[in-house]
Scaffold this motif. Structure first.
Motif, mmCIF file in Angstrom:
data_model
loop_
_atom_site.group_PDB
_atom_site.id
_atom_site.type_symbol
_atom_site.label_atom_id
_atom_site.label_comp_id
_atom_site.label_asym_id
_atom_site.label_seq_id
_atom_site.Cartn_x
_atom_site.Cartn_y
_atom_site.Cartn_z
ATOM 1 N N ALA A 61 -1.905 -17.265 89.667
ATOM 2 C CA ALA A 61 -2.002 -16.320 88.542
ATOM 3 C C ALA A 61 -2.482 -14.965 89.035
ATOM 4 O O ALA A 61 -3.375 -14.887 89.885
ATOM 5 N N PRO A 62 -1.905 -13.888 88.507
ATOM 6 C CA PRO A 62 -2.356 -12.545 88.896
ATOM 7 C C PRO A 62 -3.807 -12.329 88.477
ATOM 8 O O PRO A 62 -4.225 -12.775 87.415
ATOM 9 N N ALA A 63 -4.561 -11.638 89.336
ATOM 10 C CA ALA A 63 -5.979 -11.424 89.090
ATOM 11 C C ALA A 63 -6.266 -9.946 88.858
ATOM 12 O O ALA A 63 -5.561 -9.066 89.364
ATOM 13 N N SER A 64 -7.334 -9.719 88.088
ATOM 14 C CA SER A 64 -7.739 -8.349 87.828
ATOM 15 C C SER A 64 -9.179 -8.348 87.344
ATOM 16 O O SER A 64 -9.661 -9.357 86.821
ATOM 17 N N ASP A 65 -9.869 -7.230 87.528
ATOM 18 C CA ASP A 65 -11.228 -7.112 87.017
ATOM 19 C C ASP A 65 -11.199 -6.551 85.607
ATOM 20 O O ASP A 65 -10.412 -5.652 85.290
ATOM 21 N N VAL A 66 -12.085 -7.068 84.758
ATOM 22 C CA VAL A 66 -12.216 -6.555 83.398
ATOM 23 C C VAL A 66 -13.688 -6.316 83.129
ATOM 24 O O VAL A 66 -14.550 -6.908 83.785
ATOM 25 N N VAL A 67 -13.954 -5.442 82.169
ATOM 26 C CA VAL A 67 -15.340 -5.167 81.784
ATOM 27 C C VAL A 67 -15.601 -5.861 80.458
ATOM 28 O O VAL A 67 -14.883 -5.635 79.482
ATOM 29 N N VAL A 68 -16.609 -6.696 80.436
ATOM 30 C CA VAL A 68 -16.930 -7.454 79.237
ATOM 31 C C VAL A 68 -18.417 -7.309 78.955
ATOM 32 O O VAL A 68 -19.243 -7.733 79.779
ATOM 33 N N GLY A 69 -18.718 -6.714 77.814
ATOM 34 C CA GLY A 69 -20.121 -6.587 77.438
ATOM 35 C C GLY A 69 -20.940 -5.868 78.497
ATOM 36 O O GLY A 69 -22.112 -6.183 78.710
ATOM 37 N N GLY A 70 -20.331 -4.920 79.176
ATOM 38 C CA GLY A 70 -21.052 -4.172 80.199
ATOM 39 C C GLY A 70 -21.005 -4.799 81.579
ATOM 40 O O GLY A 70 -21.469 -4.196 82.540
ATOM 41 N N ALA A 71 -20.461 -5.989 81.690
ATOM 42 C CA ALA A 71 -20.381 -6.663 82.998
ATOM 43 C C ALA A 71 -18.936 -6.673 83.485
ATOM 44 O O ALA A 71 -18.011 -6.864 82.702
ATOM 45 N N ARG A 72 -18.754 -6.482 84.759
ATOM 46 C CA ARG A 72 -17.409 -6.546 85.349
ATOM 47 C C ARG A 72 -17.169 -7.973 85.821
ATOM 48 O O ARG A 72 -17.958 -8.525 86.583
ATOM 49 N N VAL A 73 -16.085 -8.573 85.348
ATOM 50 C CA VAL A 73 -15.757 -9.950 85.741
ATOM 51 C C VAL A 73 -14.321 -9.981 86.247
ATOM 52 O O VAL A 73 -13.508 -9.120 85.913
ATOM 53 N N ARG A 74 -14.033 -11.004 87.047
ATOM 54 C CA ARG A 74 -12.677 -11.164 87.578
ATOM 55 C C ARG A 74 -11.938 -12.192 86.728
ATOM 56 O O ARG A 74 -12.472 -13.273 86.462
ATOM 57 N N GLY A 75 -10.740 -11.845 86.306
ATOM 58 C CA GLY A 75 -9.954 -12.743 85.478
ATOM 59 C C GLY A 75 -8.590 -13.012 86.097
ATOM 60 O O GLY A 75 -8.090 -12.223 86.896
ATOM 61 N N ARG A 76 -8.025 -14.130 85.703
ATOM 62 C CA ARG A 76 -6.661 -14.480 86.116
ATOM 63 C C ARG A 76 -5.849 -14.768 84.863
ATOM 64 O O ARG A 76 -6.324 -15.446 83.948
ATOM 65 N N GLU A 77 -4.616 -14.242 84.851
ATOM 66 C CA GLU A 77 -3.801 -14.360 83.648
ATOM 67 C C GLU A 77 -2.803 -15.494 83.775
ATOM 68 O O GLU A 77 -2.082 -15.608 84.765
ATOM 69 N N ALA A 78 -2.752 -16.331 82.750
ATOM 70 C CA ALA A 78 -1.766 -17.408 82.708
ATOM 71 C C ALA A 78 -1.207 -17.486 81.303
ATOM 72 O O ALA A 78 -1.890 -17.161 80.331
ATOM 73 N N ARG A 79 0.038 -17.894 81.202
ATOM 74 C CA ARG A 79 0.635 -18.089 79.883
ATOM 75 C C ARG A 79 0.340 -19.523 79.447
ATOM 76 O O ARG A 79 0.631 -20.475 80.169
ATOM 77 N N VAL A 80 -0.248 -19.638 78.287
ATOM 78 C CA VAL A 80 -0.573 -20.963 77.765
ATOM 79 C C VAL A 80 -0.164 -21.059 76.309
ATOM 80 O O VAL A 80 0.006 -20.046 75.622
ATOM 81 N N GLU A 81 -0.025 -22.283 75.874
ATOM 82 C CA GLU A 81 0.294 -22.544 74.481
ATOM 83 C C GLU A 81 -1.012 -22.524 73.685
ATOM 84 O O GLU A 81 -1.991 -23.176 74.063
ATOM 85 N N LEU A 82 -1.028 -21.756 72.623
ATOM 86 C CA LEU A 82 -2.198 -21.688 71.747
ATOM 87 C C LEU A 82 -1.808 -22.173 70.352
ATOM 88 O O LEU A 82 -0.674 -21.957 69.909
ATOM 89 N N THR A 83 -2.744 -22.792 69.672
ATOM 90 C CA THR A 83 -2.479 -23.305 68.320
ATOM 91 C C THR A 83 -3.687 -23.050 67.441
ATOM 92 O O THR A 83 -4.830 -23.275 67.856
ATOM 93 N N ILE A 84 -3.434 -22.551 66.228
ATOM 94 C CA ILE A 84 -4.491 -22.473 65.229
ATOM 95 C C ILE A 84 -4.017 -23.173 63.961
ATOM 96 O O ILE A 84 -2.816 -23.262 63.712
ATOM 97 N N ASP A 85 -4.975 -23.635 63.203
ATOM 98 C CA ASP A 85 -4.692 -24.349 61.958
ATOM 99 C C ASP A 85 -4.756 -23.349 60.803
ATOM 100 O O ASP A 85 -5.824 -22.806 60.514
ATOM 101 N N LEU A 86 -3.614 -23.109 60.193
ATOM 102 C CA LEU A 86 -3.571 -22.233 59.029
ATOM 103 C C LEU A 86 -3.286 -23.100 57.806
ATOM 104 O O LEU A 86 -2.140 -23.494 57.580
ATOM 105 N N ASP A 87 -4.327 -23.406 57.088
ATOM 106 C CA ASP A 87 -4.175 -24.176 55.853
ATOM 107 C C ASP A 87 -3.428 -25.491 56.060
ATOM 108 O O ASP A 87 -2.568 -25.852 55.262
ATOM 109 N N GLY A 88 -3.746 -26.195 57.115
ATOM 110 C CA GLY A 88 -3.121 -27.484 57.385
ATOM 111 C C GLY A 88 -1.863 -27.407 58.217
ATOM 112 O O GLY A 88 -1.357 -28.435 58.662
ATOM 113 N N ASP A 89 -1.346 -26.205 58.445
ATOM 114 C CA ASP A 89 -0.169 -26.035 59.302
ATOM 115 C C ASP A 89 -0.617 -25.659 60.706
ATOM 116 O O ASP A 89 -1.404 -24.720 60.868
ATOM 117 N N ASP A 90 -0.098 -26.369 61.699
ATOM 118 C CA ASP A 90 -0.377 -25.994 63.091
ATOM 119 C C ASP A 90 0.560 -24.872 63.481
ATOM 120 O O ASP A 90 1.776 -25.058 63.518
#
Lengths: 138, 175
Positions: A61-90
């Motif tokens: 996965a490609p890596a990059s630094d990001v600033v979060v809450g004043g702290a610099r962290v290293r992140g890696r990006e990946a495509r993933v499946e996300l699901t939320i429940d909207l009124d009983g519907d996934d």
């Protein structure tokens, strides 16, 4: 669907109501991840502990630094499946997620790319509620 | 050090710990996952491949169900590829030195939310899994929580790390 802000303990005595939605990451619906809706974030970001625990492969996965809450962290990006429940519907969609080392936040962050470009958000700080409407067929 | 578990596979007795399993798969590329998978050292493997590496038995010597059951007992997360569902069968007994098992620590009928907040404050900095007004488990890392949920066949409504201060519950500076 209308969600209410969720109370979260802050330190030894405080509490704060936050616009949080639970997101199933990579199909592991036994442990939906609490994520804060954050229009100030450019992307979806969460701890890389989640990736490791759920077997999301970050090796190439490609890596990059990001600033979060004043702290610099290293992140890696990946495509993933996300699901939320909207009124009983996934509602499931494929999104780029940055999994970050030494993540300083208590929750994942749902930012513009991958979340707020996929859902319309109506938020009332006064009422401490928010509505999510998908902009895609599911 | 994690305890070893005894299990029988193909009529032979074996003893292994979670660390033994992780050592067995080290450097081994997962074969394609078609249905069930187990997460070992951050990678998804077919359960039968993992058990074959641990025991030295051919994959034809045991069933996938048996492999899943054994790996779950050792605390590994098990899931199913696609369809957004996880596989859970009967819960397994488990111990975990770093886990805080709070199942059953439900809030009283009145002031449920406040009581859960009070329970969560006892675990600042810990990863937790909650369901309704119940804290299911707290652990020092995400893997511990997810492993426990898988091991016990439990399904949480939400998982997060209890914030230590308001900063940890805030958003991100734009980049």
């Amino acid at each position: 669907m209308t969600f209410g802000f969720r109370p979260m303990p802050i330190g030894p005595a405080g509490s704060l109501n936050r616009p949080i939605v639970d997101v199933v990451v990579a199909g592991f619906d036994a442990a939906p991840q609490a994520c804060l809706i954050d229009s100030g974030a450019t992307a979806i970001r969460m701890s890389d502990e989640i990736a490791a625990a759920l077997g999301v492969d970050l090796a190439d996965a490609p890596a990059s630094d990001v600033v979060v809450g004043g702290a610099r962290v290293r992140g890696r990006e990946a495509r993933v499946e996300l699901t939320i429940d909207l009124d009983g519907d996934d509602v499931t969609w494929d999104a780029p997620v940055w999994f970050c080392e030494d993540w300083p936040q208590a929750f994942g962050l749902l930012g513009l790319r991958g979340f707020l470009d996929m859902f319309d958000l109506a938020l009332s700080g006064q009422d401490e509620t928010f509505e999510l409407t998908p902009r895609f067929s599911y | 050090m994690a305890a070893k578990s005894t299990f029988t596979m193909a009529k032979r007795d074996f003893r292994a710990s979670a660390a033994d399993v992780e050592r067995a798969v080290r450097g081994v590329h997962p074969t394609p996952v078609r249905g069930l998978f187990v997460v070992v050292s951050g990678r998804r493997y077919p359960p039968k491949q993992v058990m074959s590496l641990v025991t030295g038995l051919p994959v034809s010597a045991f069933t996938s169900h048996h492999a899943v059951r054994t790996l779950r007992r050792l605390g590994f997360a098990v899931g199913r590829r696609g369809h957004g569902t996880s596989v859970f069968t009967d819960p397994m007994p488990s111990t975990g030195d770093d886990l805080v098992i709070e199942k059953g620590a439900s809030a009283a009928a009145r002031d449920d939310a406040d009581d859960l907040q009070a329970v969560l404050r006892q675990h600042v900095g810990y990863w937790v899994a909650v369901r309704g007004d119940e804290l299911l488990v707290a652990a020092p890392d995400a893997k511990g929580v997810i492993g426990w949920l898988s091991q016990h066949g439990e399904r949480a409504e939400s998982m997060f790390r209890v914030p230590a201060d308001e900063g940890a519950a805030s958003g991100v500076a734009p980049l």
